[in-house]
Design a protein around this motif. Structure first.
Motif, PDB file in Angstrom:
ATOM      1  N   GLY A 186      22.850 -20.489   0.580  1.00 14.65           N
ATOM      2  CA  GLY A 186      21.945 -20.169  -0.501  1.00 14.65           C
ATOM      3  C   GLY A 186      22.328 -18.957  -1.312  1.00 14.65           C
ATOM      4  N   LEU A 187      21.568 -18.769  -2.400  1.00 11.18           N
ATOM      5  CA  LEU A 187      21.690 -17.633  -3.296  1.00 11.18           C
ATOM      6  C   LEU A 187      20.302 -17.077  -3.544  1.00 11.18           C
ATOM      7  CD1 LEU A 187      24.031 -19.283  -5.981  1.00 11.18           C
ATOM      8  CD2 LEU A 187      24.742 -17.622  -4.249  1.00 11.18           C
ATOM      9  N   SER A 188      20.212 -15.762  -3.669  1.00 11.69           N
ATOM     10  CA  SER A 188      18.936 -15.111  -3.929  1.00 11.69           C
ATOM     11  C   SER A 188      19.152 -13.935  -4.862  1.00 11.69           C
ATOM     12  CB  SER A 188      18.299 -14.642  -2.614  1.00 11.69           C
ATOM     13  OG  SER A 188      17.128 -13.881  -2.860  1.00 11.69           O
ATOM     14  N   ALA A 189      18.265 -13.784  -5.841  1.00 11.00           N
ATOM     15  CA  ALA A 189      18.304 -12.648  -6.766  1.00 11.00           C
ATOM     16  C   ALA A 189      16.912 -12.036  -6.825  1.00 11.00           C
ATOM     17  CB  ALA A 189      18.758 -13.088  -8.156  1.00 11.00           C
ATOM     18  N   THR A 190      16.811 -10.761  -6.463  1.00 11.98           N
ATOM     19  CA  THR A 190      15.522 -10.085  -6.376  1.00 11.98           C
ATOM     20  C   THR A 190      15.500  -8.886  -7.316  1.00 11.98           C
ATOM     21  OG1 THR A 190      15.293 -10.703  -4.051  1.00 11.98           O
ATOM     22  CG2 THR A 190      13.862  -8.947  -4.852  1.00 11.98           C
ATOM     23  N   LEU A 191      14.475  -8.829  -8.160  1.00 13.53           N
ATOM     24  CA  LEU A 191      14.222  -7.660  -8.993  1.00 13.53           C
ATOM     25  C   LEU A 191      13.134  -6.848  -8.314  1.00 13.53           C
ATOM     26  CD1 LEU A 191      14.890  -6.220 -11.683  1.00 13.53           C
ATOM     27  CD2 LEU A 191      13.005  -7.516 -12.715  1.00 13.53           C
ATOM     28  N   LYS A 192      13.509  -5.693  -7.788  1.00  9.36           N
ATOM     29  CA  LYS A 192      12.563  -4.858  -7.050  1.00  9.36           C
ATOM     30  C   LYS A 192      11.586  -4.173  -7.995  1.00  9.36           C
ATOM     31  CE  LYS A 192      16.099  -2.890  -4.901  1.00  9.36           C
ATOM     32  NZ  LYS A 192      16.882  -2.040  -3.968  1.00  9.36           N
ATOM     33  N   GLU A 193      10.563  -3.559  -7.410  1.00 13.74           N
ATOM     34  CA  GLU A 193       9.555  -2.905  -8.231  1.00 13.74           C
ATOM     35  C   GLU A 193      10.159  -1.726  -8.985  1.00 13.74           C
ATOM     36  OE1 GLU A 193       8.564  -1.348  -4.010  1.00 13.74           O
ATOM     37  OE2 GLU A 193       9.912  -2.761  -4.958  1.00 13.74           O
ATOM     38  N   GLY A 194       9.821  -1.610 -10.248  1.00 11.28           N
ATOM     39  CA  GLY A 194      10.328  -0.523 -11.076  1.00 11.28           C
ATOM     40  C   GLY A 194       9.262   0.005 -11.999  1.00 11.28           C
ATOM     41  N   ALA A 195       9.682   0.792 -12.963  1.00 13.23           N
ATOM     42  CA  ALA A 195       8.725   1.401 -13.893  1.00 13.23           C
ATOM     43  C   ALA A 195       8.153   0.367 -14.863  1.00 13.23           C
ATOM     44  CB  ALA A 195       9.411   2.534 -14.661  1.00 13.23           C
ATOM     45  N   GLU A 196       8.937  -0.630 -15.241  1.00  8.45           N
ATOM     46  CA  GLU A 196       8.507  -1.646 -16.206  1.00  8.45           C
ATOM     47  C   GLU A 196       8.890  -3.029 -15.702  1.00  8.45           C
ATOM     48  OE1 GLU A 196       6.635  -1.239 -18.746  1.00  8.45           O
ATOM     49  OE2 GLU A 196       6.614   0.960 -18.696  1.00  8.45           O
ATOM     50  N   PRO A 197       7.929  -3.904 -15.455  1.00  8.71           N
ATOM     51  CA  PRO A 197       6.496  -3.610 -15.331  1.00  8.71           C
ATOM     52  C   PRO A 197       6.200  -2.967 -13.983  1.00  8.71           C
ATOM     53  CG  PRO A 197       6.890  -5.919 -14.896  1.00  8.71           C
ATOM     54  CD  PRO A 197       8.220  -5.331 -15.267  1.00  8.71           C
ATOM     55  N   PRO A 198       5.273  -2.053 -13.897  1.00 11.44           N
ATOM     56  CA  PRO A 198       5.008  -1.355 -12.631  1.00 11.44           C
ATOM     57  C   PRO A 198       4.365  -2.265 -11.594  1.00 11.44           C
ATOM     58  CG  PRO A 198       3.385  -0.746 -14.290  1.00 11.44           C
ATOM     59  CD  PRO A 198       4.403  -1.590 -14.989  1.00 11.44           C
ATOM     60  N   GLY A 199       4.683  -2.006 -10.317  1.00 21.61           N
ATOM     61  CA  GLY A 199       4.060  -2.731  -9.215  1.00 21.61           C
ATOM     62  C   GLY A 199       4.384  -4.197  -9.160  1.00 21.61           C
ATOM     63  N   THR A 200       5.550  -4.608  -9.654  1.00 23.78           N
ATOM     64  CA  THR A 200       5.907  -6.024  -9.714  1.00 23.78           C
ATOM     65  C   THR A 200       7.299  -6.245  -9.144  1.00 23.78           C
ATOM     66  OG1 THR A 200       4.560  -6.333 -11.702  1.00 23.78           O
ATOM     67  CG2 THR A 200       6.190  -8.032 -11.222  1.00 23.78           C
ATOM     68  N   SER A 201       7.454  -7.298  -8.360  1.00 27.71           N
ATOM     69  CA  SER A 201       8.750  -7.722  -7.862  1.00 27.71           C
ATOM     70  C   SER A 201       8.878  -9.225  -8.072  1.00 27.71           C
ATOM     71  CB  SER A 201       8.907  -7.393  -6.378  1.00 27.71           C
ATOM     72  OG  SER A 201      10.108  -7.938  -5.859  1.00 27.71           O
ATOM     73  N   THR A 202      10.042  -9.662  -8.537  1.00 29.75           N
ATOM     74  CA  THR A 202      10.295 -11.078  -8.750  1.00 29.75           C
ATOM     75  C   THR A 202      11.557 -11.493  -8.002  1.00 29.75           C
ATOM     76  OG1 THR A 202      11.540 -10.644 -10.774  1.00 29.75           O
ATOM     77  CG2 THR A 202       9.194 -11.095 -11.003  1.00 29.75           C
ATOM     78  N   ARG A 203      11.634 -12.773  -7.656  1.00 32.67           N
ATOM     79  CA  ARG A 203      12.787 -13.287  -6.917  1.00 32.67           C
ATOM     80  C   ARG A 203      13.027 -14.740  -7.289  1.00 32.67           C
ATOM     81  NH1 ARG A 203      12.670 -15.974  -1.718  1.00 32.67           N
ATOM     82  NH2 ARG A 203      14.762 -16.082  -0.802  1.00 32.67           N
ATOM     83  N   LEU A 204      14.284 -15.090  -7.478  1.00 30.79           N
ATOM     84  CA  LEU A 204      14.709 -16.467  -7.662  1.00 30.79           C
ATOM     85  C   LEU A 204      15.630 -16.839  -6.503  1.00 30.79           C
ATOM     86  CD1 LEU A 204      15.561 -16.449 -11.489  1.00 30.79           C
ATOM     87  CD2 LEU A 204      13.468 -17.275 -10.409  1.00 30.79           C
ATOM     88  N   PHE A 205      15.569 -18.101  -6.052  1.00 28.30           N
ATOM     89  CA  PHE A 205      16.418 -18.494  -4.927  1.00 28.30           C
ATOM     90  C   PHE A 205      16.847 -19.950  -5.044  1.00 28.30           C
ATOM     91  CE2 PHE A 205      12.026 -19.222  -3.546  1.00 28.30           C
ATOM     92  CZ  PHE A 205      12.074 -20.511  -3.035  1.00 28.30           C
ATOM     93  N   TYR A 206      17.974 -20.231  -4.411  1.00 28.14           N
ATOM     94  CA  TYR A 206      18.488 -21.587  -4.262  1.00 28.14           C
ATOM     95  C   TYR A 206      18.939 -21.756  -2.813  1.00 28.14           C
ATOM     96  CZ  TYR A 206      21.980 -25.286  -4.016  1.00 28.14           C
ATOM     97  OH  TYR A 206      22.702 -26.381  -3.626  1.00 28.14           O
ATOM     98  N   LEU A 207      18.557 -22.874  -2.185  1.00 24.55           N
ATOM     99  CA  LEU A 207      18.919 -23.149  -0.805  1.00 24.55           C
ATOM    100  C   LEU A 207      19.481 -24.564  -0.696  1.00 24.55           C
ATOM    101  CD1 LEU A 207      15.768 -21.686   0.987  1.00 24.55           C
ATOM    102  CD2 LEU A 207      18.048 -20.680   0.975  1.00 24.55           C
TER     103      LEU A 207
END
Length: 510
Positions: free
Chosen positions: A252-273
């Motif tokens: 698989g592959l995974s890409a995670t955008l951790k929490e940062g200043a913009e937008p605050p308090g948000t984390s997103t992730r895309l994945f393929y398995l």
């Protein structure tokens, strides 16, 4: 000779556990409770003693790590009809898992080798439920087996590229935990409500599973990208966890955008398995048995998905929500695979109130197969998950399932956390099964079971509670009890519509 070897193994297990207890009491450091909500920064009491480590050759640091987990389980399953082969539906059994590891660290390289010895006592024969799953894999009431659980080498800043990391060898992979999140609420959601839905080490069982292969990741302050390829080992409910299931592969592959200043308090992730299974076994789906026995084609499945986690200050507390969704394509033997799954969850917590109450609600659902004679297999396949994270009473999983729940988390004391759940369970397609299980356990065991619905859709209600007590960082006591109020599906399959499952567990480690 065999008897002497068995006696030696049992003696080693006992002596190792005693040594672990003594070392922990003398120099114990922390192990935390996985289900403890992040509502208080206060830590449990601990012995402020340095870890068991010493200087090795070439400037390396060598650390010893050990833990012992003992669990007594009580199962009062749905009563089976008098004509059923499995009549032992009310039983007790004991499980123990000892782990001893050596970690060698010398930047930028880290080596970890861990041995595990699992023991099961009074496993019920020909029974439903968790105890029966152990017996179905290994038909013995007393089981014990040592195994190599971890043996990996990690290279940080590989090839002199900052942030590039490779890990090769036998390891534990947790889908969704490729990179930790720093916000405590997001970290709890990531670990307890997203991770291991599709690939995990199945550590709820007394054996668990490992993965042989490798992963490579690139990480910055705000981003992580990870690629991996593995062959799973035997394990889970199978006492012998050493061999590989060479006919099964997951990548698989995974890409995670951790929490940062913009937008605050948000984390997103895309994945393929990607999942491939070409074992010569009879798979489980809603086709007639003769059709499944005649179909020898492999499983080739592609799963694409993503998730969004968010926490927001709101009034006197914090609001949170998560969205997790996945679509699945490929070949289910001679059928086309077309399936989906999603989770919509939200919560609100009051960190400054007594017990820091955190109320959460949600709906988790996946597709099922509507037509047993059709050309499309529509049941979402979980591959190799740690299913018990989402089904605390593990008589169901996220396959042909709709789980509507309300959940309350409390922390009345820094050493005590409480979790209470109420679930309304239904199958998505009444022409399919009520599925349970956590994936392949050996080369001959498919890893999933199915209860016929009898045309009903309503499974019933699950009410459960769990208490975690952490008197010191090295000792965790965990208590769980769940009760099922069965409805249509359960009434069609069993004589008694109610069931109970509970256990008491102690984990001691350093």
């Amino acid at each position: 000779m065999i008897l002497l070897h068995a006696q030696a193994v049992r003696s080693f297990h006992s002596l190792a556990k005693v040594a672990c207890v003594v070392l922990v009491l003398l120099v114990g450091s922390a192990t935390g409770a996985d289900e403890r909500p992040p509502m208080s920064s206060a830590a449990a009491a601990t012995f402020e003693v340095p870890p068991v480590e010493f200087e090795g050759p070439f400037g390396a640091t060598i650390r010893l790590e050990a833990n012992e987990r003992v669990r007594g389980e009580l199962v009062d399953w749905f009563e089976t009809p008098p004509s059923a082969a499995n009549r032992n539906d009310d039983y007790r059994f004991l499980g123990s898992r000892f782990q001893l590891g050596v970690r060698v660290m010398r930047d930028p390289v880290e080596l970890f080798v861990q041995f595990q010895d699992s023991l099961l006592y009074k496993v019920p024969d020909h029974a439903p439920g968790p105890g029966g799953s152990y017996f179905a894999n290994t038909p013995e009431t007393y089981q014990q087996e040592p195994m190599l659980r971890n043996a990996w080498l990690r290279w940080k800043d590989a090839f002199t590229v900052p942030g590039l990391q490779t890990t090769l060898g036998r390891q534990l992979y947790r889908d969704g935990l490729e990179t930790p999140l720093s916000d405590p609420t997001l970290a709890w959601l990531q670990k307890n409500r997203c991770a291991e839905r599709l690939v995990g080490p199945f550590d709820y069982t007394h054996i668990g599973r490992s993965f042989d292969g490798g992963q490579v990741g690139y990480e910055t302050q705000l981003f992580n990208a990870t690629a991996f390829g593995f062959v799973p080992t035997w394990g889970g409910y199978e006492i012998n966890g050493n061999p590989e299931i060479s006919q099964v592969a997951v990548a698989g592959l995974s890409a995670t955008l951790k929490e940062g200043a913009e937008p605050p308090g948000t984390s997103t992730r895309l994945f393929y398995l990607y999942y491939n299974d070409h074992r010569d076994i009879v798979v489980l789906d809603n086709r007639p048995l003769a059709v499944r026995q005649a179909d020898h084609r492999p499983l080739n499945l592609h799963t694409v998905g993503g998730q969004v986690l968010h926490v927001e200050p709101f009034g006197p507390g914090k609001a949170d929500f998560l969205v997790w969704a996945a679509g699945q394509l490929g070949d289910w033997q001679s059928l086309e695979q077309r399936a989906w799954a999603y989770a919509l969850e939200a919560g609100y917590q009051l960190p400054d109130a007594w017990a820091s109450p955190w109320l959460r609600v949600g709906v988790d659902q996946s597709s099922g197969s509507a037509d047993p004679s059709g050309r499309v297999h529509g049941t979402f396949f979980q591959m190799l998950p740690t299913a018990r994270l989402y089904a605390q009473f593990p008589f169901f999983n996220l396959m042909n399932n709709m789980d509507t729940f309300v959940q309350l988390l409390l922390q009345p004391h820094r050493m005590v956390s409480i979790r209470t759940d109420l679930h309304w369970l239904r199958v998505t397609q009444p022409n399919d099964f009520l599925y349970a299980g956590g994936g392949a356990t050996s080369s001959t065991n498919f890893g999933y079971t199915g209860t016929p619905t009898g045309g009903a859709q309503d499974v019933g209600y699950l009410l459960d509670a769990a208490l975690t007590f952490t008197p010191t960082r090295n000792l965790t006591l965990y208590f769980y009890y769940g009760h099922v109020f069965g409805r249509g599906v359960i009434a069609n399959a069993y004589v008694d519509k109610e069931a109970n499952y509970g256990y008491a567990e102690a984990t001691l480690g350093f």
